[in-house]
Design an enzyme around this catalytic site. Structure first.
Site, PDB file in Angstrom:
ATOM      1  N   LYS A 174      28.530  35.801  48.092  1.00 22.57           N
ATOM      2  CA  LYS A 174      29.147  37.077  47.733  1.00 22.57           C
ATOM      3  C   LYS A 174      30.589  37.023  48.238  1.00 22.57           C
ATOM      4  O   LYS A 174      30.875  36.348  49.235  1.00 22.57           O
ATOM      5  CB  LYS A 174      28.362  38.212  48.427  1.00 22.57           C
ATOM      6  CG  LYS A 174      28.946  39.612  48.265  1.00 22.57           C
ATOM      7  CD  LYS A 174      28.702  40.200  46.895  1.00 22.57           C
ATOM      8  CE  LYS A 174      29.344  41.594  46.737  1.00 22.57           C
ATOM      9  NZ  LYS A 174      29.736  41.882  45.358  1.00 22.57           N
ATOM     10  N   CYS A 194      37.531  40.663  40.181  1.00 26.71           N
ATOM     11  CA  CYS A 194      36.613  41.820  40.272  1.00 26.71           C
ATOM     12  C   CYS A 194      37.261  42.983  39.518  1.00 26.71           C
ATOM     13  O   CYS A 194      38.408  43.338  39.796  1.00 26.71           O
ATOM     14  CB  CYS A 194      36.385  42.190  41.739  1.00 26.71           C
ATOM     15  SG  CYS A 194      35.524  43.764  41.914  1.00 26.71           S
ATOM     16  N   GLY A 241      28.995  33.457  32.465  1.00 28.92           N
ATOM     17  CA  GLY A 241      28.867  34.657  31.649  1.00 28.92           C
ATOM     18  C   GLY A 241      27.720  34.541  30.662  1.00 28.92           C
ATOM     19  O   GLY A 241      27.819  33.841  29.663  1.00 28.92           O
TER      20      GLY A 241
HETATM   21  C1  SIN Z   1      31.685  44.083  43.203  1.00 26.37           C
HETATM   22  O1  SIN Z   1      31.408  43.832  44.388  1.00 26.37           O
HETATM   23  O2  SIN Z   1      31.988  45.215  42.809  1.00 26.37           O
HETATM   24  C2  SIN Z   1      31.652  42.996  42.172  1.00 26.37           C
HETATM   25  C3  SIN Z   1      32.467  41.835  42.554  1.00 26.37           C
HETATM   26  C4  SIN Z   1      33.127  41.166  41.397  1.00 26.37           C
HETATM   27  O3  SIN Z   1      32.981  41.591  40.248  1.00 26.37           O
HETATM   28  O4  SIN Z   1      33.849  40.204  41.620  1.00 26.37           O
END
Ligand code: SIN
Length: 311
Positions: A40, A121, A234
């Site tokens: 993440k 993001c 994707g």
């Molecule tokens: C998010 O944490 O909102 C998504 C992260 C991303 O789209 O890179």
């Protein structure tokens, strides 16, 4: 196989944002056949993320606006210490500027086989796509980061721009070792009973099957302009989806939403891809960019037909 200066176990990588927040979830996916895993996205200071709902299942995938929640690099180290190194680890990082990124990279460098810079993001102001849609910023920040770390640097691009190749070229000029395309596509959902937007953040990023053609055209266009490797992402749910990305020019692919429906997706796609290659008697390398070579053949055929008609 070496892609973007790291040795992958296979070309199927866990995408950032899915089961990448803890050492044990990364271990689980590594054991389930991923060629590498991406964490993440990690930032300089702790973030709670956006108010809920942060994730909505749509008829074709997911709409999310999680808001880059993370404990910061300082506390994420605990999770990284739990990672079993069963496959390469790519640490996804985000920052608003150089100084934030310096802190993160310097502290996480010893844990990373590569970094993936999240410039895409779509739902947090001041981060991700908000800064990553400007080619000048992308080139400069990539160059700056390359000075800070010796680890390979992948830059994750947004398709929410007029021409993704301008950003890809900027990343390459800045010294990126690979680009990753694409992140989620900006989107909205509305509750028809109440009129409220479905996500707490109002808008968010769409992932899943529906965005595969957008990912494919992005990879296809980038392949025409870049020398560095492209990692496609994707809407990949099966081996044919992955093959499309290879044919468009990707050297490896990342899988995100597909993992929600099928935790065995890495092993499954790997065996089906091997069967496909064996049946055709070819190597993966021969698939990469095949659609471009076909396009050239098609053009040449058309030209010779035109010539024949003329004379
Ligand atoms: C998010 O944490 O909102 C998504 C992260 C991303 O789209 O890179």
């Amino acid at each position: 196989m070496n892609v973007g200066k790291i040795d992958l176990k296979n070309p199927l990588i866990l995408a950032s944002g899915i089961l990448g927040s803890t050492g044990s979830s990364l271990n689980r996916i590594a054991k389930l056949g991923a060629g590498a895993v991406v964490t993440k996205s990690i930032g300089a200071t702790p973030r709670e993320g956006h108010p809920g709902p942060v994730l909505i299942k749509t008829d074709t995938g997911f709409l999310n606006a999680i808001g880059l929640p993370n404990p910061s690099y300082k506390y994420f180290i605990e999770e990284l210490n739990d990672f079993n190194r069963y496959c390469p680890l790519i640490i996804s990082v985000f920052g608003a500027n150089r100084s934030e990124l310096v802190k993160i990279l310097k502290n996480l460098e010893e844990y990373a086989d590569a970094f993936e810079l999240n410039l895409s993001c779509p739902n947090v102001k001041g981060y991700g796509m908000d800064i990553g849609k400007d080619p000048i910023f992308v080139e400069n920040i990539t160059r700056e980061i390359k000075k800070i770390t010796n680890k390979p640097l992948w830059v994750k691009l947004t398709s929410n721009v007029e021409d993704i190749t301008k950003i890809g070229v900027a990343a390459e000029n800045g010294g990126a070792d690979a680009v990753v395309a694409i992140n989620t596509v900006k989107g909205l959902g509305i509750d028809t009973e109440s009129g409220y937007p479905l996500l707490g953040n109002v808008y968010g990023g769409l992932s899943g099957r529906m965005i595969r053609p957008i990912g494919l055209i992005s990879v296809y266009s980038l392949y025409k302009k870049l020398k560095i490797p492209i990692i496609g992402v994707g809407g990949i749910e099966n081996y044919k989806d992955a093959i499309e990305y290879f044919m468009a020019g990707a050297r490896a692919v990342e899988i995100g939403s597909g993992v929600y429906n099928n935790i065995n997706i890495f092993n499954e796609i790997k065996s089906e891809l091997d069967l496909y290659l064996n049946k055709k008697g070819i190597k993966l390398e021969e698939l990469i960019g095949l659609a471009h070579r076909r396009e050239t053949e098609e053009c040449n055929n058309q030209k010779s037909e035109e010539r024949e008609q003329r004379y």
